[in-house]
Write a protein that holds these residues in place. Structure first.
Motif, PDB file in Angstrom:
ATOM      1  N   LEU A  37      -1.221  -8.769   3.138  1.00  0.00           N
ATOM      2  CA  LEU A  37      -0.867  -8.947   1.723  1.00  0.00           C
ATOM      3  C   LEU A  37      -1.913  -9.784   1.000  1.00  0.00           C
ATOM      4  N   SER A  38      -2.460 -10.770   1.690  1.00  0.00           N
ATOM      5  CA  SER A  38      -3.512 -11.594   1.077  1.00  0.00           C
ATOM      6  C   SER A  38      -4.745 -10.753   0.772  1.00  0.00           C
ATOM      7  N   TYR A  39      -5.125  -9.877   1.703  1.00  0.00           N
ATOM      8  CA  TYR A  39      -6.279  -9.004   1.479  1.00  0.00           C
ATOM      9  C   TYR A  39      -6.037  -8.089   0.283  1.00  0.00           C
ATOM     10  N   ILE A  40      -4.820  -7.546   0.193  1.00  0.00           N
ATOM     11  CA  ILE A  40      -4.487  -6.641  -0.907  1.00  0.00           C
ATOM     12  C   ILE A  40      -4.541  -7.372  -2.246  1.00  0.00           C
ATOM     13  N   THR A  41      -3.939  -8.566  -2.302  1.00  0.00           N
ATOM     14  CA  THR A  41      -3.881  -9.309  -3.563  1.00  0.00           C
ATOM     15  C   THR A  41      -5.260  -9.787  -3.992  1.00  0.00           C
ATOM     16  N   ILE A  42      -6.058 -10.234  -3.045  1.00  0.00           N
ATOM     17  CA  ILE A  42      -7.420 -10.674  -3.376  1.00  0.00           C
ATOM     18  C   ILE A  42      -8.247  -9.492  -3.882  1.00  0.00           C
ATOM     19  N   SER A  43      -8.087  -8.329  -3.255  1.00  0.00           N
ATOM     20  CA  SER A  43      -8.788  -7.127  -3.718  1.00  0.00           C
ATOM     21  C   SER A  43      -8.368  -6.776  -5.146  1.00  0.00           C
ATOM     22  N   SER A  44      -7.079  -6.900  -5.420  1.00  0.00           N
ATOM     23  CA  SER A  44      -6.577  -6.614  -6.768  1.00  0.00           C
ATOM     24  C   SER A  44      -7.133  -7.610  -7.778  1.00  0.00           C
ATOM     25  N   LEU A  45      -7.240  -8.881  -7.368  1.00  0.00           N
ATOM     26  CA  LEU A  45      -7.801  -9.899  -8.256  1.00  0.00           C
ATOM     27  C   LEU A  45      -9.252  -9.580  -8.602  1.00  0.00           C
ATOM     28  N   LEU A  46     -10.051  -9.220  -7.601  1.00  0.00           N
ATOM     29  CA  LEU A  46     -11.467  -8.884  -7.845  1.00  0.00           C
ATOM     30  C   LEU A  46     -11.579  -7.672  -8.776  1.00  0.00           C
ATOM     31  N   LEU A  47     -10.720  -6.676  -8.563  1.00  0.00           N
ATOM     32  CA  LEU A  47     -10.712  -5.506  -9.442  1.00  0.00           C
ATOM     33  C   LEU A  47     -10.331  -5.902 -10.858  1.00  0.00           C
ATOM     34  N   SER A  48      -9.364  -6.804 -10.982  1.00  0.00           N
ATOM     35  CA  SER A  48      -8.922  -7.261 -12.303  1.00  0.00           C
ATOM     36  C   SER A  48     -10.055  -7.967 -13.055  1.00  0.00           C
TER      37      SER A  48
END
Length: 213
Positions: free
Chosen positions: A158-169
C-alpha cells in the motif's frame, strides 16, 4: 503477558503504513500547493469550496467501506469456496453500482447547493465540484479492493501504491494547472484516483485472487 510474536506481527503490519499515511497526506495537499504557487491564493479559495462540497462523496464512500470491511473480513475468515467468493464479488459490484448512482445524484443536485448556500463569487466552482466528485467515486472503488491487501497483511505494498500516486499527482498538477488553470487540479485528481484504483485492483487480485469476471 508480553507476547513477542504478537508485537513483531503488529509492527510488520503497522510500520509500513507510516509512509502510506504520510504520502496520503501530501497527496491530499499537493493540488492546493501547486495552485497557490502557479495561480495564486484566489484559485485555492475557489478550489477549496469545490473540494469541501464534493467531500460529501468521500465521506459516504468511507462510511460504506467501514461498514463493509468487517463483513468482508468475516466472510474471508470462513475460508470461502469458489461459489462463496462469487457471492462476495456480486455484493461488491452492487456496492460499487450504488456508489455510482449516489455520485450521479450528487452531481445533479450540486449546482442547486451552490445556488442556495454558496456566495455567487464562488459559483465558478460548480463544474469543479462535479469533477472532484468523480475522483471521489474512484476513491470509493479503491476502498472496495484495498481491503484484500489489508486482510493479507501486505501493507508494505500500500505504501508503494500511495507513493506512486503521489509522484503522479505532482507531475500531473504541475502540467495540467499550467494548461487548464484551476480545472487542471480536478483533472489530475481524477487521473490519480483512477490510477490508484486500477493499480490496487490488479495487485489485490494477485495477492488474494477473486472471481471478478
Amino acid at each position: 503477558k508480553f507476547n513477542k510474536k504478537m508485537l513483531i506481527s503488529a509492527l510488520r503490519f503497522g510500520l509500513p503504513l507510516i509512509p502510506h499515511t504520510i504520502a496520503g497526506i501530501f497527496l491530499s495537499m499537493s493540488d492546493r500547493i501547486f495552485l497557490v504557487n502557479i495561480l495564486g491564493e484566489d484559485s485555492v479559495g475557489i478550489y477549496s469550496v469545490a473540494f469541501q462540497i464534493a467531500s460529501a462523496i468521500s465521506i459516504v464512500m468511507g462510511s460504506v467501506n467501514q461498514a463493509w470491511a468487517p463483513i468482508l473480513y468475516e466472510k474471508l475468515n470462513q475460508e470461502p469456496s469458489f461459489y462463496d467468493k462469487i457471492g462476495i464479488v456480486k455484493i461488491t459490484y452492487k456496492i460499487m453500482a450504488s456508489m455510482l448512482l449516489f455520485t450521479l445524484f450528487f452531481m445533479f443536485i450540486s449546482p442547486y447547493i451552490y445556488d442556495i448556500f454558496i456566495d455567487k463569487r464562488y459559483h465558478i466552482a460548480k463544474k469543479i465540484t462535479i469533477f472532484i466528485a468523480l475522483a471521489f467515486l474512484f476513491q470509493g472503488f479503491y476502498f472496495m479492493v484495498t481491503n484484500y491487501i489489508f486482510y493479507s497483511k501486505k501493507t508494505k505494498i500500500l505504501s508503494y501504491i500511495t507513493i506512486s500516486s503521489l509522484l503522479l499527482s505532482l507531475v500531473l498538477n504541475y502540467f495540467l494547472i499550467q494548461s487548464f488553470g484551476i480545472f487542471g487540479s480536478s483533472y489530475a485528481l481524477i487521473i490519480v484516483w483512477l490510477f490508484q484504483f486500477i493499480l490496487t485492483f490488479y495487485i489485490s487480485n494477485k495477492i488474494y485472487p477473486m472471481p471478478w469476471r
